[in-house]
Design a protein around this motif. Structure first.
Motif, PDB file in Angstrom:
ATOM      1  N   ILE A  99     -25.855 -94.958 -12.528  1.00  0.00           N
ATOM      2  CA  ILE A  99     -26.761 -95.485 -13.545  1.00  0.00           C
ATOM      3  C   ILE A  99     -28.079 -94.733 -13.409  1.00  0.00           C
ATOM      4  CG2 ILE A  99     -25.673 -97.761 -13.659  1.00  0.00           C
ATOM      5  CD1 ILE A  99     -27.730 -98.847 -11.717  1.00  0.00           C
ATOM      6  N   ASP A 100     -28.989 -94.889 -14.372  1.00  0.00           N
ATOM      7  CA  ASP A 100     -30.310 -94.285 -14.242  1.00  0.00           C
ATOM      8  C   ASP A 100     -31.337 -95.397 -14.363  1.00  0.00           C
ATOM      9  OD1 ASP A 100     -32.144 -91.473 -15.650  1.00  0.00           O
ATOM     10  OD2 ASP A 100     -32.808 -93.212 -14.533  1.00  0.00           O
ATOM     11  N   ILE A 101     -31.763 -95.906 -13.210  1.00  0.00           N
ATOM     12  CA  ILE A 101     -32.790 -96.949 -13.207  1.00  0.00           C
ATOM     13  C   ILE A 101     -34.103 -96.386 -12.680  1.00  0.00           C
ATOM     14  CG2 ILE A 101     -31.268 -98.944 -13.201  1.00  0.00           C
ATOM     15  CD1 ILE A 101     -31.425 -99.061 -10.178  1.00  0.00           C
ATOM     16  N   ASN A 102     -34.251 -95.057 -12.862  1.00  0.00           N
ATOM     17  CA  ASN A 102     -35.496 -94.388 -12.531  1.00  0.00           C
ATOM     18  C   ASN A 102     -36.589 -94.941 -13.445  1.00  0.00           C
ATOM     19  OD1 ASN A 102     -37.364 -92.437 -11.621  1.00  0.00           O
ATOM     20  ND2 ASN A 102     -36.796 -91.045 -13.285  1.00  0.00           N
ATOM     21  N   SER A 103     -37.577 -95.619 -12.881  1.00  0.00           N
ATOM     22  CA  SER A 103     -38.526 -96.398 -13.684  1.00  0.00           C
ATOM     23  C   SER A 103     -39.962 -96.025 -13.337  1.00  0.00           C
ATOM     24  CB  SER A 103     -38.301 -97.891 -13.417  1.00  0.00           C
ATOM     25  OG  SER A 103     -36.924 -98.242 -13.633  1.00  0.00           O
ATOM     26  N   SER A 134     -36.906-101.631 -18.437  1.00  0.00           N
ATOM     27  CA  SER A 134     -36.000-101.437 -19.588  1.00  0.00           C
ATOM     28  C   SER A 134     -34.654-100.839 -19.159  1.00  0.00           C
ATOM     29  CB  SER A 134     -36.650-100.490 -20.609  1.00  0.00           C
ATOM     30  OG  SER A 134     -37.886-100.997 -21.025  1.00  0.00           O
ATOM     31  N   ARG A 135     -34.721 -99.805 -18.321  1.00  0.00           N
ATOM     32  CA  ARG A 135     -33.457 -99.150 -17.926  1.00  0.00           C
ATOM     33  C   ARG A 135     -32.613-100.071 -17.060  1.00  0.00           C
ATOM     34  NH1 ARG A 135     -35.714 -92.987 -16.648  1.00  0.00           N
ATOM     35  NH2 ARG A 135     -35.441 -92.185 -18.754  1.00  0.00           N
ATOM     36  N   ILE A 136     -33.259-100.836 -16.206  1.00  0.00           N
ATOM     37  CA  ILE A 136     -32.528-101.763 -15.334  1.00  0.00           C
ATOM     38  C   ILE A 136     -31.816-102.806 -16.190  1.00  0.00           C
ATOM     39  CG2 ILE A 136     -32.796-103.549 -13.554  1.00  0.00           C
ATOM     40  CD1 ILE A 136     -35.182-101.841 -12.487  1.00  0.00           C
ATOM     41  N   GLN A 190     -34.536 -92.265  -8.028  1.00  0.00           N
ATOM     42  CA  GLN A 190     -35.852 -92.779  -8.428  1.00  0.00           C
ATOM     43  C   GLN A 190     -36.871 -91.700  -8.077  1.00  0.00           C
ATOM     44  OE1 GLN A 190     -37.357 -95.523 -10.081  1.00  0.00           O
ATOM     45  NE2 GLN A 190     -39.118 -94.172  -9.799  1.00  0.00           N
ATOM     46  N   GLY A 191     -37.526 -91.135  -9.092  1.00  0.00           N
ATOM     47  CA  GLY A 191     -38.552 -90.134  -8.830  1.00  0.00           C
ATOM     48  C   GLY A 191     -37.978 -88.864  -8.216  1.00  0.00           C
ATOM     49  N   ARG A 192     -38.896 -88.079  -7.634  1.00  0.00           N
ATOM     50  CA  ARG A 192     -38.503 -86.808  -7.005  1.00  0.00           C
ATOM     51  C   ARG A 192     -39.195 -86.728  -5.648  1.00  0.00           C
ATOM     52  NH1 ARG A 192     -39.578 -82.799 -12.215  1.00  0.00           N
ATOM     53  NH2 ARG A 192     -37.997 -83.696 -13.582  1.00  0.00           N
ATOM     54  N   ALA A 238     -29.684 -90.727 -19.331  1.00  0.00           N
ATOM     55  CA  ALA A 238     -31.021 -90.149 -19.112  1.00  0.00           C
ATOM     56  C   ALA A 238     -31.027 -89.068 -18.030  1.00  0.00           C
ATOM     57  CB  ALA A 238     -32.021 -91.237 -18.744  1.00  0.00           C
ATOM     58  N   THR A 239     -29.932 -88.985 -17.264  1.00  0.00           N
ATOM     59  CA  THR A 239     -29.854 -87.944 -16.232  1.00  0.00           C
ATOM     60  C   THR A 239     -28.721 -86.969 -16.525  1.00  0.00           C
ATOM     61  OG1 THR A 239     -30.309 -89.824 -14.757  1.00  0.00           O
ATOM     62  CG2 THR A 239     -30.172 -87.690 -13.721  1.00  0.00           C
ATOM     63  N   ALA A 240     -28.141 -87.075 -17.710  1.00  0.00           N
ATOM     64  CA  ALA A 240     -26.961 -86.254 -18.048  1.00  0.00           C
ATOM     65  C   ALA A 240     -27.298 -84.773 -18.157  1.00  0.00           C
ATOM     66  CB  ALA A 240     -26.344 -86.746 -19.360  1.00  0.00           C
ATOM     67  N   HIS A 241     -28.605 -84.442 -18.213  1.00  0.00           N
ATOM     68  CA  HIS A 241     -28.993 -83.025 -18.289  1.00  0.00           C
ATOM     69  C   HIS A 241     -29.163 -82.402 -16.912  1.00  0.00           C
ATOM     70  CE1 HIS A 241     -32.537 -85.389 -17.738  1.00  0.00           C
ATOM     71  NE2 HIS A 241     -33.426 -84.426 -17.943  1.00  0.00           N
ATOM     72  N   ARG A 242     -28.870 -83.176 -15.860  1.00  0.00           N
ATOM     73  CA  ARG A 242     -28.989 -82.674 -14.494  1.00  0.00           C
ATOM     74  C   ARG A 242     -27.591 -82.354 -13.946  1.00  0.00           C
ATOM     75  NH1 ARG A 242     -33.882 -81.515 -15.448  1.00  0.00           N
ATOM     76  NH2 ARG A 242     -35.454 -83.153 -15.323  1.00  0.00           N
ATOM     77  N   LEU A 278     -40.170 -88.871 -30.354  1.00  0.00           N
ATOM     78  CA  LEU A 278     -41.294 -88.952 -29.423  1.00  0.00           C
ATOM     79  C   LEU A 278     -40.756 -89.062 -28.002  1.00  0.00           C
ATOM     80  CD1 LEU A 278     -41.887 -91.281 -31.927  1.00  0.00           C
ATOM     81  CD2 LEU A 278     -44.182 -90.825 -31.079  1.00  0.00           C
ATOM     82  N   ARG A 279     -41.239 -88.219 -27.113  1.00  0.00           N
ATOM     83  CA  ARG A 279     -40.818 -88.301 -25.705  1.00  0.00           C
ATOM     84  C   ARG A 279     -42.008 -87.968 -24.821  1.00  0.00           C
ATOM     85  NH1 ARG A 279     -39.477 -84.196 -21.530  1.00  0.00           N
ATOM     86  NH2 ARG A 279     -38.977 -85.491 -19.730  1.00  0.00           N
ATOM     87  N   GLY A 280     -42.277 -88.829 -23.836  1.00  0.00           N
ATOM     88  CA  GLY A 280     -43.356 -88.593 -22.887  1.00  0.00           C
ATOM     89  C   GLY A 280     -44.666 -89.177 -23.386  1.00  0.00           C
ATOM     90  N   GLY A 307     -37.671 -91.481 -23.029  1.00  0.00           N
ATOM     91  CA  GLY A 307     -38.460 -91.254 -21.827  1.00  0.00           C
ATOM     92  C   GLY A 307     -38.874 -92.563 -21.187  1.00  0.00           C
ATOM     93  N   GLY A 308     -38.674 -92.628 -19.881  1.00  0.00           N
ATOM     94  CA  GLY A 308     -38.942 -93.880 -19.196  1.00  0.00           C
ATOM     95  C   GLY A 308     -40.357 -94.395 -19.392  1.00  0.00           C
ATOM     96  N   HIS A 309     -41.334 -93.492 -19.266  1.00  0.00           N
ATOM     97  CA  HIS A 309     -42.730 -93.948 -19.357  1.00  0.00           C
ATOM     98  C   HIS A 309     -43.088 -94.333 -20.788  1.00  0.00           C
ATOM     99  CE1 HIS A 309     -42.768 -91.963 -15.460  1.00  0.00           C
ATOM    100  NE2 HIS A 309     -43.858 -92.637 -15.186  1.00  0.00           N
ATOM    101  N   GLY A 336     -32.964 -91.992 -22.569  1.00  0.00           N
ATOM    102  CA  GLY A 336     -33.194 -90.629 -22.093  1.00  0.00           C
ATOM    103  C   GLY A 336     -34.521 -90.063 -22.583  1.00  0.00           C
ATOM    104  N   GLY A 337     -34.987 -89.057 -21.845  1.00  0.00           N
ATOM    105  CA  GLY A 337     -36.190 -88.336 -22.270  1.00  0.00           C
ATOM    106  C   GLY A 337     -35.808 -86.884 -22.459  1.00  0.00           C
ATOM    107  N   GLY A 338     -35.838 -86.134 -21.356  1.00  0.00           N
ATOM    108  CA  GLY A 338     -35.391 -84.745 -21.423  1.00  0.00           C
ATOM    109  C   GLY A 338     -33.949 -84.641 -21.906  1.00  0.00           C
ATOM    110  N   ALA A 339     -33.106 -85.532 -21.423  1.00  0.00           N
ATOM    111  CA  ALA A 339     -31.688 -85.510 -21.832  1.00  0.00           C
ATOM    112  C   ALA A 339     -31.567 -85.715 -23.338  1.00  0.00           C
ATOM    113  CB  ALA A 339     -30.916 -86.598 -21.084  1.00  0.00           C
TER     114      ALA A 339
HETATM  115  O1  LIG Z   1     -36.744 -90.185 -16.178  1.00  0.00           O
HETATM  116  C1  LIG Z   1     -35.917 -89.330 -16.428  1.00  0.00           C
HETATM  117  O2  LIG Z   1     -36.128 -88.328 -17.289  1.00  0.00           O
HETATM  118  P1  LIG Z   1     -37.306 -88.440 -18.444  1.00  0.00           P
HETATM  119  O3  LIG Z   1     -38.602 -88.423 -17.676  1.00  0.00           O
HETATM  120  O4  LIG Z   1     -37.084 -87.220 -19.246  1.00  0.00           O
HETATM  121  O5  LIG Z   1     -37.085 -89.719 -19.158  1.00  0.00           O
HETATM  122  C2  LIG Z   1     -34.558 -89.266 -15.788  1.00  0.00           C
HETATM  123  O6  LIG Z   1     -34.434 -90.345 -14.878  1.00  0.00           O
HETATM  124  C3  LIG Z   1     -34.373 -87.926 -15.085  1.00  0.00           C
HETATM  125  O7  LIG Z   1     -35.316 -87.849 -14.036  1.00  0.00           O
HETATM  126  P2  LIG Z   1     -35.626 -86.373 -13.463  1.00  0.00           P
HETATM  127  O8  LIG Z   1     -36.379 -85.664 -14.553  1.00  0.00           O
HETATM  128  O9  LIG Z   1     -36.482 -86.618 -12.226  1.00  0.00           O
HETATM  129  O10 LIG Z   1     -34.301 -85.702 -13.147  1.00  0.00           O
END
Ligand SMILES: O=C(OP(=O)(O)O)[C@H](O)COP(=O)(O)O
Ligand SMILES: Nc1ncnc2c1ncn2[C@@H]1O[C@H](COP(=O)(O)OP(=O)(O)O)[C@@H](O)[C@H]1O
Length: 428
Positions: A32-36, A49-51, A74-76, A166-170, A334-336, A368-370, A391-394
């Protein structure tokens, strides 16, 4: 029914997995992608939202009789939002209404022991996948299938599900490695995104305006090169750190403090690529004023003279200019965020642009998460002319036509494990 991806790939769903293999009594690994968004000072999760979105898939798998092990990043590493998932487990428990077991390990003996002990009807959340060094390596599915990450965990499961659109581009092990080893399928979040974006995004809908901000400037440059090369966008409205890079590329003096911010994030190295895009005629608009922080006071500063303060959001004149441009659009993506939205003083740019987009006559896609956390603050939800993507980048790369590695891996898995199914569900 499988998801047909641009009539090129067939991707099995949870229904297909149950129909052809049977879920009851199985043990399933789900990405899952619960990167928040995380508040740097406290580690608090700013938006769930993702959770909430993934809770539905976990609940369904348990109700179908599986033992479920979930994993996410979660994050980098090295960034302030790179944290353990213990708080995410608490929110998953709240939104699933089920007990979520959590282990502060990913592929080690403690995690593997918990996985082996897990019984039908139970859910275990592993810790941040990026604690495993292999997870940040981009490589082919075949190479990642032989990684220690995949080799340690795959033998413990019957199936793998990728719900992390949201992480499918990785092209990282937790995204592309397991489908080579286990019968795999798309989760419900992944399925909904593919259906919505494939059906609702009409490439002929023009003019198309992309509002691109946030801090992942490396990703955004790659996306802009892609979008520009296949003429997938008519106008780009730059905000966030993306805008600052392009202003510098245009020769605008954004002030010493902001140059230091770009330098500290390694973004000045991207200037040649930004300049090349400008030379190629990238249709990008950049801000004419900013909200800045000067000795902890919020000020509005116009470009032209050197900016004194640290840029934190776009300014009122920029908002007005961008809103006017959006009025002509048929599609707005809109993303970011436009600013440092972790600080409530710098959310106006994101809020005003989101409001203008949804009030326009365009079809709107938000990602985009944010930025989604601001959409949630505004009470925006799915409606006929609005898709809120996880997703954002994805999202952007998918809309630009890229074959996302996570999706290609699921399609390859289908070829390997679902061959008879593919014959029966042959592409039109
Ligand atoms: O938050 C994400 O991407 P996003 O910032 O493009 O929405 C995804 O969880 C991917 O995270 P990553 O850009 O650290 O691989
Ligand atoms: N002008 C700015 N200066 C520094 N950071 C910014 C600025 N504008 C936005 N950001 C940062 O961008 C980050 C979000 O970027 P990103 O992850 O690309 O967005 P999303 O999660 O919506 O895809 C936030 O942490 C925010 O603080």
């Amino acid at each position: 029914m499988p998801c047909s991806l641009r009539n090129k790939y067939l991707i099995p769903t949870i229904d297909d997995l149950d129909k052809y293999f049977g879920i009851k009594g199985s043990k399933i690994l789900i990405r899952i992608d619960i990167n928040s968004p995380i508040k740097p000072e406290t580690g608090e999760i700013l938006d769930d939202s993702r959770i909430r979105a993934h809770a539905e898939t976990l609940r369904e798998l348990v109700e179908r009789g599986a033992a479920v092990v979930a994993m996410s990043h979660q994050g980098r590493p090295g960034e302030s939002d790179f944290v353990s998932l213990n708080k995410h487990a608490e929110l998953l428990e709240k939104h699933t209404g089920m007990t979520i077991h959590f282990i502060d390990d990913v592929i080690g003996p403690a995690a593997r022991e918990e996985i082996k002990k897990l019984r039908t009807g139970e859910i275990l959340l592993l810790d941040n996948t990026r604690l495993v060094s292999e997870e940040i390596i981009e490589a082919t599915p075949e190479k990642h299938a032989e990684s220690i990450f995949v080799s340690r965990l795959a033998p413990l499961f019957n199936y793998y599900i990728n719900d992390a659109f949201a992480t499918a581009h990785r092209s990282q092990p937790s995204i592309v490695g397991f489908p080579m080893k286990l019968p795999s399928a798309a989760g419900r979040v992944m399925e909904r995104e593919l259906v919505a974006l494939s059906k609702l995004y009409n490439p002929e809908e023009r003019p198309r305006v992309f509002v691109l901000g946030g801090g992942k400037v490396h990703d955004t440059l790659r996306i802009l090169e892609y979008l520009h090369s296949n003429r997938a966008v008519d106008r780009i409205l730059a905000t966030g750190l993306v805008a600052e890079l392009f202003l510098v590329a245009k020769g605008v003096d954004i002030g010493e403090a902001n140059m230091k911010v770009l330098e500290s994030k390694g973004l000045l190295a991207l200037l040649p690529r930004a300049r090349r895009l400008l030379l190629k005629g990238l249709p990008i608009e950049t801000p004419v004023d900013f909200k800045t922080l000067v000795n902890d006071n919020v000020e509005v500063e116009a470009i032209g003279s050197s900016i004194k303060g640290v840029i934190k959001d776009i300014g009122p004149q920029t908002i007005k200019m961008y809103v006017e441009i959006m009025k002509e659009a048929r599609l707005i993506v809109l993303r970011g965020p436009a600013g440092v939205i972790e600080d409530p003083r710098f959310q106006d740019g994101s809020k005003e642009l989101l409001r203008a987009a949804v009030e326009s006559s365009a079809y709107v896609i938000v990602g985009g998460g944010h930025l989604n956390s601001i959409a949630a603050k505004l009470g925006l939800s799915e409606r006929p002319n609005l898709h809120i993507s996880t997703g954002g980048g994805a999202l952007l790369l998918f809309l630009a036509g890229e074959d996302l590695p996570g999706l290609v891996a699921l399609a390859k898995s289908a070829q390997k494990f679902f061959d008879k199914f593919l014959k029966q569900a042959a592409l039109p």
